[in-house]
Write a protein that holds these residues in place. Structure first.
Motif, PDB file in Angstrom:
ATOM      1  N   LEU A   1       0.997  -1.163  -0.005  1.00  0.00           N
ATOM      2  CA  LEU A   1       0.052   0.113  -0.055  1.00  0.00           C
ATOM      3  C   LEU A   1       1.001   1.122   0.008  1.00  0.00           C
ATOM      4  O   LEU A   1       1.762   1.414   0.938  1.00  0.00           O
ATOM      5  CB  LEU A   1      -1.015   0.024   1.307  1.00  0.00           C
ATOM      6  N   SER A   2       0.559   2.067  -0.903  1.00  0.00           N
ATOM      7  CA  SER A   2       1.481   3.459  -0.891  1.00  0.00           C
ATOM      8  C   SER A   2       0.253   4.462  -0.956  1.00  0.00           C
ATOM      9  O   SER A   2      -0.485   4.647  -1.536  1.00  0.00           O
ATOM     10  CB  SER A   2       1.991   3.684  -2.213  1.00  0.00           C
ATOM     11  N   THR A   3       0.596   5.434   0.371  1.00  0.00           N
ATOM     12  CA  THR A   3      -0.206   6.570   0.557  1.00  0.00           C
ATOM     13  C   THR A   3       0.806   7.788   0.438  1.00  0.00           C
ATOM     14  O   THR A   3       1.818   7.805   0.904  1.00  0.00           O
ATOM     15  CB  THR A   3      -1.055   6.280   1.727  1.00  0.00           C
ATOM     16  N   PRO A   4       0.109   9.001   0.299  1.00  0.00           N
ATOM     17  CA  PRO A   4       0.759  10.262   0.428  1.00  0.00           C
ATOM     18  C   PRO A   4       1.017  10.395   2.085  1.00  0.00           C
ATOM     19  O   PRO A   4       0.027  10.010   2.851  1.00  0.00           O
ATOM     20  CB  PRO A   4       0.177  11.409  -0.199  1.00  0.00           C
ATOM     21  N   LYS A   5       2.189  11.107   2.636  1.00  0.00           N
ATOM     22  CA  LYS A   5       2.185  11.493   3.944  1.00  0.00           C
ATOM     23  C   LYS A   5       0.987  12.604   4.370  1.00  0.00           C
ATOM     24  O   LYS A   5       0.768  12.692   5.684  1.00  0.00           O
ATOM     25  CB  LYS A   5       3.649  11.714   4.158  1.00  0.00           C
ATOM     26  N   SER A   6       0.536  13.268   3.334  1.00  0.00           N
ATOM     27  CA  SER A   6      -0.345  14.285   3.786  1.00  0.00           C
ATOM     28  C   SER A   6      -1.573  14.557   2.665  1.00  0.00           C
ATOM     29  O   SER A   6      -1.376  14.019   1.841  1.00  0.00           O
ATOM     30  CB  SER A   6       0.215  15.593   4.041  1.00  0.00           C
ATOM     31  N   PHE A   7      -2.541  15.020   2.997  1.00  0.00           N
ATOM     32  CA  PHE A   7      -3.840  15.483   2.146  1.00  0.00           C
ATOM     33  C   PHE A   7      -4.165  16.817   2.427  1.00  0.00           C
ATOM     34  O   PHE A   7      -3.794  17.582   3.285  1.00  0.00           O
ATOM     35  CB  PHE A   7      -4.798  14.438   2.582  1.00  0.00           C
ATOM     36  N   THR A   8      -4.713  17.273   1.234  1.00  0.00           N
ATOM     37  CA  THR A   8      -5.352  18.538   1.364  1.00  0.00           C
ATOM     38  C   THR A   8      -7.114  18.509   1.382  1.00  0.00           C
ATOM     39  O   THR A   8      -7.647  17.875   0.728  1.00  0.00           O
ATOM     40  CB  THR A   8      -4.998  19.568   0.121  1.00  0.00           C
ATOM     41  N   SER A   9      -7.328  19.142   2.528  1.00  0.00           N
ATOM     42  CA  SER A   9      -9.048  19.047   2.551  1.00  0.00           C
ATOM     43  C   SER A   9      -9.736  19.639   1.323  1.00  0.00           C
ATOM     44  O   SER A   9      -9.447  20.330   0.758  1.00  0.00           O
ATOM     45  CB  SER A   9      -9.611  19.771   3.870  1.00  0.00           C
ATOM     46  N   GLY A  10     -10.552  18.818   0.863  1.00  0.00           N
ATOM     47  CA  GLY A  10     -11.777  19.078  -0.477  1.00  0.00           C
ATOM     48  C   GLY A  10     -10.934  18.606  -1.689  1.00  0.00           C
ATOM     49  O   GLY A  10     -11.428  18.858  -2.625  1.00  0.00           O
ATOM     50  N   GLN A  11      -9.795  18.125  -1.478  1.00  0.00           N
ATOM     51  CA  GLN A  11      -9.275  17.427  -2.893  1.00  0.00           C
ATOM     52  C   GLN A  11      -8.768  15.831  -2.690  1.00  0.00           C
ATOM     53  O   GLN A  11      -8.769  15.485  -1.423  1.00  0.00           O
ATOM     54  CB  GLN A  11      -7.671  18.002  -2.894  1.00  0.00           C
ATOM     55  N   SER A  12      -9.048  15.370  -3.699  1.00  0.00           N
ATOM     56  CA  SER A  12      -8.853  13.716  -3.644  1.00  0.00           C
ATOM     57  C   SER A  12      -7.390  13.364  -3.548  1.00  0.00           C
ATOM     58  O   SER A  12      -6.672  13.975  -3.828  1.00  0.00           O
ATOM     59  CB  SER A  12      -9.622  13.182  -4.881  1.00  0.00           C
ATOM     60  N   THR A  13      -7.106  12.591  -2.588  1.00  0.00           N
ATOM     61  CA  THR A  13      -6.029  11.905  -2.078  1.00  0.00           C
ATOM     62  C   THR A  13      -5.636  10.571  -2.876  1.00  0.00           C
ATOM     63  O   THR A  13      -6.368   9.556  -3.038  1.00  0.00           O
ATOM     64  CB  THR A  13      -5.853  11.621  -0.884  1.00  0.00           C
ATOM     65  N   PRO A  14      -4.726  10.368  -3.813  1.00  0.00           N
ATOM     66  CA  PRO A  14      -4.320   8.927  -4.500  1.00  0.00           C
ATOM     67  C   PRO A  14      -3.943   8.050  -3.409  1.00  0.00           C
ATOM     68  O   PRO A  14      -3.099   8.229  -2.436  1.00  0.00           O
ATOM     69  CB  PRO A  14      -3.192   9.359  -5.409  1.00  0.00           C
ATOM     70  N   ILE A  15      -4.873   6.790  -3.658  1.00  0.00           N
ATOM     71  CA  ILE A  15      -4.247   5.611  -2.825  1.00  0.00           C
ATOM     72  C   ILE A  15      -3.795   4.561  -3.857  1.00  0.00           C
ATOM     73  O   ILE A  15      -4.596   4.225  -4.972  1.00  0.00           O
ATOM     74  CB  ILE A  15      -5.334   5.220  -1.844  1.00  0.00           C
ATOM     75  N   GLN A  16      -2.593   3.990  -3.826  1.00  0.00           N
ATOM     76  CA  GLN A  16      -2.064   2.906  -4.597  1.00  0.00           C
ATOM     77  C   GLN A  16      -1.823   1.585  -3.935  1.00  0.00           C
ATOM     78  O   GLN A  16      -1.292   1.672  -2.793  1.00  0.00           O
ATOM     79  CB  GLN A  16      -0.703   3.425  -5.339  1.00  0.00           C
ATOM     80  N   VAL A  17      -2.371   0.609  -4.682  1.00  0.00           N
ATOM     81  CA  VAL A  17      -1.804  -0.893  -4.144  1.00  0.00           C
ATOM     82  C   VAL A  17      -0.971  -1.479  -5.315  1.00  0.00           C
ATOM     83  O   VAL A  17      -1.543  -1.594  -6.563  1.00  0.00           O
ATOM     84  CB  VAL A  17      -3.181  -1.681  -3.916  1.00  0.00           C
ATOM     85  N   LYS A  18       0.065  -2.116  -4.798  1.00  0.00           N
ATOM     86  CA  LYS A  18       0.721  -3.132  -5.856  1.00  0.00           C
ATOM     87  C   LYS A  18       0.416  -4.508  -5.388  1.00  0.00           C
ATOM     88  O   LYS A  18       0.978  -4.817  -4.091  1.00  0.00           O
ATOM     89  CB  LYS A  18       2.246  -2.681  -5.852  1.00  0.00           C
ATOM     90  N   ILE A  19       0.393  -5.380  -6.317  1.00  0.00           N
ATOM     91  CA  ILE A  19      -0.037  -6.560  -6.090  1.00  0.00           C
ATOM     92  C   ILE A  19       1.052  -7.517  -7.022  1.00  0.00           C
ATOM     93  O   ILE A  19       1.008  -7.377  -8.130  1.00  0.00           O
ATOM     94  CB  ILE A  19      -1.325  -7.055  -6.547  1.00  0.00           C
ATOM     95  N   LEU A  20       1.630  -8.422  -6.279  1.00  0.00           N
ATOM     96  CA  LEU A  20       2.648  -9.547  -6.890  1.00  0.00           C
ATOM     97  C   LEU A  20       2.244 -10.841  -6.450  1.00  0.00           C
ATOM     98  O   LEU A  20       1.732 -11.238  -5.546  1.00  0.00           O
ATOM     99  CB  LEU A  20       4.129  -9.060  -6.368  1.00  0.00           C
ATOM    100  N   ASP A  21       2.612 -11.566  -7.530  1.00  0.00           N
ATOM    101  CA  ASP A  21       2.104 -12.956  -7.135  1.00  0.00           C
ATOM    102  C   ASP A  21       3.261 -13.781  -6.569  1.00  0.00           C
ATOM    103  O   ASP A  21       4.175 -13.414  -6.251  1.00  0.00           O
ATOM    104  CB  ASP A  21       1.815 -13.848  -8.470  1.00  0.00           C
ATOM    105  N   PRO A  22       2.973 -15.035  -6.231  1.00  0.00           N
ATOM    106  CA  PRO A  22       4.191 -15.738  -5.587  1.00  0.00           C
ATOM    107  C   PRO A  22       5.666 -15.698  -5.969  1.00  0.00           C
ATOM    108  O   PRO A  22       6.543 -15.990  -5.480  1.00  0.00           O
ATOM    109  CB  PRO A  22       3.477 -17.291  -5.277  1.00  0.00           C
ATOM    110  N   ASP A  23       5.598 -15.572  -7.337  1.00  0.00           N
ATOM    111  CA  ASP A  23       6.970 -15.520  -8.058  1.00  0.00           C
ATOM    112  C   ASP A  23       7.633 -14.019  -8.108  1.00  0.00           C
ATOM    113  O   ASP A  23       8.407 -13.800  -8.681  1.00  0.00           O
ATOM    114  CB  ASP A  23       6.737 -16.115  -9.462  1.00  0.00           C
ATOM    115  N   GLY A  24       6.598 -13.118  -7.483  1.00  0.00           N
ATOM    116  CA  GLY A  24       7.088 -11.935  -7.530  1.00  0.00           C
ATOM    117  C   GLY A  24       6.864 -10.866  -8.613  1.00  0.00           C
ATOM    118  O   GLY A  24       7.288  -9.932  -9.028  1.00  0.00           O
ATOM    119  N   LYS A  25       5.940 -11.656  -9.479  1.00  0.00           N
ATOM    120  CA  LYS A  25       5.494 -11.065 -10.842  1.00  0.00           C
ATOM    121  C   LYS A  25       4.117 -10.245 -10.505  1.00  0.00           C
ATOM    122  O   LYS A  25       3.327 -10.513  -9.797  1.00  0.00           O
ATOM    123  CB  LYS A  25       5.116 -12.056 -11.732  1.00  0.00           C
ATOM    124  N   PRO A  26       4.008  -8.989 -11.228  1.00  0.00           N
ATOM    125  CA  PRO A  26       2.887  -8.288 -11.196  1.00  0.00           C
ATOM    126  C   PRO A  26       1.406  -8.856 -11.487  1.00  0.00           C
ATOM    127  O   PRO A  26       1.535  -9.571 -12.523  1.00  0.00           O
ATOM    128  CB  PRO A  26       3.034  -6.907 -12.066  1.00  0.00           C
TER     129      PRO A  26
END
Length: 124
Positions: free
Chosen positions: A28-53
């Protein structure tokens, strides 16, 4: 009673994840801060058991502020490539959050929690 119910649900979630047979690696990757009234990006990176995306999975995320009962923030996650899924959250308060992430990759499912903290950019 709500705290007890939440505790039981957390235990069940831990058991479900602990008993899961898959080996997805979720980052999970999130910014350290947000601005009220603006959307904040949330990112998830998923890898399989072999480390492949993992490509083409159905991914959903809900944010819940730890210790507060303001309701969940549901995020529609869109695949951006290379195992990365991104969504926008409307975060209103700084604090500690729990991201509940669901992944369905061709019937192989993963459900788990990731924790993060975020502060406001707004000057008070």
């Amino acid at each position: 009673m709500k705290k007890f119910t939440g505790f039981i649900m957390s235990l069940l979630l831990i058991l479900m994840v602990g008993c899961s047979s898959n080996n997805f690696e979720i980052k999970l990757s999130t910014p350290k801060s947000f601005t009220s009234g603006q959307s904040t990006p949330i990112q998830v990176k998923i890898l399989d058991p072999d480390g492949k995306p993992v490509k083409g999975a159905k991914v959903s995320t809900k944010l819940d502020m730890q210790g507060m009962s303001h309701g969940d923030i549901s995020i529609n996650m869109q695949e951006k490539g290379n195992g990365v899924y991104v969504g926008q959250a409307n975060i209103e308060m700084e604090g500690d959050y729990i991201a509940t992430i669901k992944v369905d990759d061709n019937g192989e499912k993963w459900l788990g929690e990731k924790r993060f903290s975020i502060v406001s950019n707004n000057s008070q």
